[in-house]
Design a protein around this motif. Structure first.
Motif, mmCIF file in Angstrom:
data_model
loop_
_atom_site.group_PDB
_atom_site.id
_atom_site.type_symbol
_atom_site.label_atom_id
_atom_site.label_comp_id
_atom_site.label_asym_id
_atom_site.label_seq_id
_atom_site.Cartn_x
_atom_site.Cartn_y
_atom_site.Cartn_z
ATOM 1 N N VAL A 1 12.626 44.602 53.127
ATOM 2 C CA VAL A 1 11.485 43.801 52.693
ATOM 3 C C VAL A 1 10.396 43.819 53.751
ATOM 4 C CG1 VAL A 1 10.725 41.504 51.983
ATOM 5 C CG2 VAL A 1 13.007 42.311 51.342
ATOM 6 N N SER A 2 9.170 44.014 53.278
ATOM 7 C CA SER A 2 7.975 43.869 54.107
ATOM 8 C C SER A 2 6.958 43.116 53.256
ATOM 9 C CB SER A 2 7.434 45.237 54.526
ATOM 10 O OG SER A 2 7.018 45.961 53.388
ATOM 11 N N GLY A 3 5.903 42.637 53.864
ATOM 12 C CA GLY A 3 4.896 41.952 53.062
ATOM 13 C C GLY A 3 3.990 41.068 53.878
ATOM 14 N N CYS A 4 3.054 40.472 53.176
ATOM 15 C CA CYS A 4 2.036 39.633 53.807
ATOM 16 C C CYS A 4 2.341 38.158 53.629
ATOM 17 C CB CYS A 4 0.663 39.924 53.189
ATOM 18 S SG CYS A 4 0.124 41.610 53.472
ATOM 19 N N ASN A 5 2.211 37.424 54.702
ATOM 20 C CA ASN A 5 2.304 35.972 54.743
ATOM 21 C C ASN A 5 3.722 35.483 54.437
ATOM 22 O OD1 ASN A 5 1.430 33.417 55.204
ATOM 23 N ND2 ASN A 5 0.422 33.175 53.241
ATOM 24 N N PHE A 6 4.607 35.655 55.394
ATOM 25 C CA PHE A 6 6.019 35.312 55.241
ATOM 26 C C PHE A 6 6.294 33.994 54.522
ATOM 27 C CE2 PHE A 6 9.646 32.898 56.908
ATOM 28 C CZ PHE A 6 10.671 33.645 56.339
ATOM 29 N N PRO A 7 5.603 32.896 54.835
ATOM 30 C CA PRO A 7 5.975 31.634 54.195
ATOM 31 C C PRO A 7 5.872 31.649 52.667
ATOM 32 C CG PRO A 7 4.622 31.212 56.112
ATOM 33 C CD PRO A 7 4.578 32.701 55.866
ATOM 34 N N ASN A 8 5.198 32.628 52.098
ATOM 35 C CA ASN A 8 5.020 32.661 50.654
ATOM 36 C C ASN A 8 5.792 33.815 50.024
ATOM 37 O OD1 ASN A 8 3.274 30.361 50.625
ATOM 38 N ND2 ASN A 8 1.679 31.651 51.447
ATOM 39 N N CYS A 9 5.123 34.914 49.733
ATOM 40 C CA CYS A 9 5.735 36.009 48.966
ATOM 41 C C CYS A 9 6.944 36.661 49.628
ATOM 42 C CB CYS A 9 4.677 37.062 48.629
ATOM 43 S SG CYS A 9 3.344 36.388 47.619
ATOM 44 N N PRO A 10 6.875 37.071 50.878
ATOM 45 C CA PRO A 10 8.072 37.696 51.449
ATOM 46 C C PRO A 10 9.288 36.775 51.432
ATOM 47 C CG PRO A 10 6.181 38.239 52.795
ATOM 48 C CD PRO A 10 5.728 37.187 51.808
ATOM 49 N N ARG A 11 9.123 35.524 51.794
ATOM 50 C CA ARG A 11 10.266 34.614 51.811
ATOM 51 C C ARG A 11 10.838 34.435 50.411
ATOM 52 N NH1 ARG A 11 10.494 29.302 55.112
ATOM 53 N NH2 ARG A 11 8.326 29.186 54.532
#
Length: 104
Positions: free
Chosen positions: A42-52
Protein backbone atom coordinates in the motif's frame (compact mmCIF):
# COMPACT_ATOMS: atom_id res chain seq x y z
CA UNK A 1 -15.37 6.42 -12.57
CA UNK A 2 -17.68 3.73 -11.17
CA UNK A 3 -15.06 1.69 -9.33
CA UNK A 4 -14.36 -0.59 -12.29
CA UNK A 5 -10.69 -1.27 -12.94
CA UNK A 6 -8.83 -0.25 -16.04
CA UNK A 7 -6.00 -2.62 -16.90
CA UNK A 8 -2.75 -0.83 -17.68
CA UNK A 9 -0.38 -3.79 -18.01
CA UNK A 10 -0.56 -7.56 -17.57
CA UNK A 11 -0.57 -7.28 -13.77
CA UNK A 12 -1.39 -3.62 -13.24
CA UNK A 13 -4.77 -1.95 -12.79
CA UNK A 14 -6.02 1.46 -11.81
CA UNK A 15 -9.44 2.37 -10.48
CA UNK A 16 -11.32 5.33 -9.13
CA UNK A 17 -12.65 4.63 -5.68
CA UNK A 18 -15.78 6.38 -4.42
CA UNK A 19 -14.74 6.49 -0.74
CA UNK A 20 -11.58 6.42 1.37
CA UNK A 21 -10.99 2.67 1.23
CA UNK A 22 -10.13 0.91 -2.04
CA UNK A 23 -12.56 -1.95 -1.38
CA UNK A 24 -15.74 0.08 -0.81
CA UNK A 25 -18.08 -0.43 -3.80
CA UNK A 26 -15.26 -1.50 -6.12
CA UNK A 27 -14.34 -4.83 -7.68
CA UNK A 28 -10.77 -4.79 -6.37
CA UNK A 29 -11.31 -7.82 -4.11
CA UNK A 30 -12.69 -9.84 -7.04
CA UNK A 31 -9.64 -8.94 -9.16
CA UNK A 32 -7.18 -9.86 -6.41
CA UNK A 33 -8.90 -13.16 -5.69
CA UNK A 34 -9.08 -13.98 -9.40
CA UNK A 35 -5.33 -13.47 -9.69
CA UNK A 36 -4.56 -15.48 -6.52
CA UNK A 37 -2.88 -12.43 -5.01
CA UNK A 38 -2.21 -12.80 -1.30
CA UNK A 39 0.03 -9.80 -0.52
CA UNK A 40 -0.68 -6.12 -1.12
CA UNK A 41 1.75 -3.23 -0.92
CA UNK A 42 0.00 0.00 0.00
CA UNK A 43 1.07 3.53 -0.86
CA UNK A 44 -0.95 6.71 -1.01
CA UNK A 45 -1.60 10.26 0.03
CA UNK A 46 -2.57 11.44 3.50
CA UNK A 47 -2.26 8.39 5.74
CA UNK A 48 -4.97 9.38 8.25
CA UNK A 49 -7.60 9.05 5.51
CA UNK A 50 -7.39 6.89 2.37
CA UNK A 51 -4.27 4.81 3.02
CA UNK A 52 -5.34 3.90 6.55
CA UNK A 53 -8.87 2.96 5.43
CA UNK A 54 -7.47 0.79 2.64
CA UNK A 55 -4.89 -0.85 4.93
CA UNK A 56 -7.58 -1.87 7.41
CA UNK A 57 -9.79 -3.16 4.58
CA UNK A 58 -6.87 -5.21 3.25
CA UNK A 59 -6.06 -6.58 6.69
CA UNK A 60 -9.64 -7.53 7.53
CA UNK A 61 -9.75 -9.58 4.33
CA UNK A 62 -6.68 -11.54 5.47
CA UNK A 63 -4.31 -10.36 2.76
CA UNK A 64 -0.70 -9.99 3.84
CA UNK A 65 -0.21 -6.26 4.05
CA UNK A 66 2.92 -4.18 3.46
CA UNK A 67 3.11 -0.41 3.77
CA UNK A 68 5.76 1.42 1.79
CA UNK A 69 6.54 4.06 4.41
CA UNK A 70 8.35 6.38 2.02
CA UNK A 71 5.39 6.20 -0.40
CA UNK A 72 2.68 7.20 2.08
CA UNK A 73 2.33 10.85 2.99
CA UNK A 74 1.33 11.87 6.49
CA UNK A 75 2.43 8.63 8.15
CA UNK A 76 3.48 9.21 11.75
CA UNK A 77 5.17 6.96 14.36
CA UNK A 78 1.98 6.16 16.32
CA UNK A 79 0.27 5.18 13.05
CA UNK A 80 3.17 2.87 12.15
CA UNK A 81 2.94 1.24 15.58
CA UNK A 82 -0.82 0.72 15.21
CA UNK A 83 -0.28 -0.95 11.83
CA UNK A 84 2.47 -3.20 13.19
CA UNK A 85 0.08 -4.19 16.00
CA UNK A 86 -2.34 -5.64 13.42
CA UNK A 87 0.39 -7.48 11.54
CA UNK A 88 1.22 -5.00 8.79
CA UNK A 89 4.83 -5.06 7.55
CA UNK A 90 6.39 -1.61 7.59
CA UNK A 91 9.10 -1.28 4.93
CA UNK A 92 10.71 1.30 2.68
CA UNK A 93 10.20 0.99 -1.07
CA UNK A 94 13.78 -0.18 -1.69
CA UNK A 95 13.35 -2.98 0.88
CA UNK A 96 10.13 -4.11 -0.83
CA UNK A 97 11.81 -4.16 -4.24
CA UNK A 98 14.84 -6.04 -2.92
CA UNK A 99 12.66 -8.67 -1.25
CA UNK A 100 10.52 -9.15 -4.34
CA UNK A 101 13.64 -9.55 -6.51
CA UNK A 102 15.08 -12.22 -4.25
CA UNK A 103 11.80 -14.17 -4.32
CA UNK A 104 11.64 -14.36 -8.12
Amino acid sequence: MKGEPQQLEANEWILNKPRWGAFFQTSVEKILSGQNISTLVVSGCNFPNCPRATIYEVSERDFRTVVATDAVSGLYPQGEQELENIGVAILKTREIINRSLTQQ
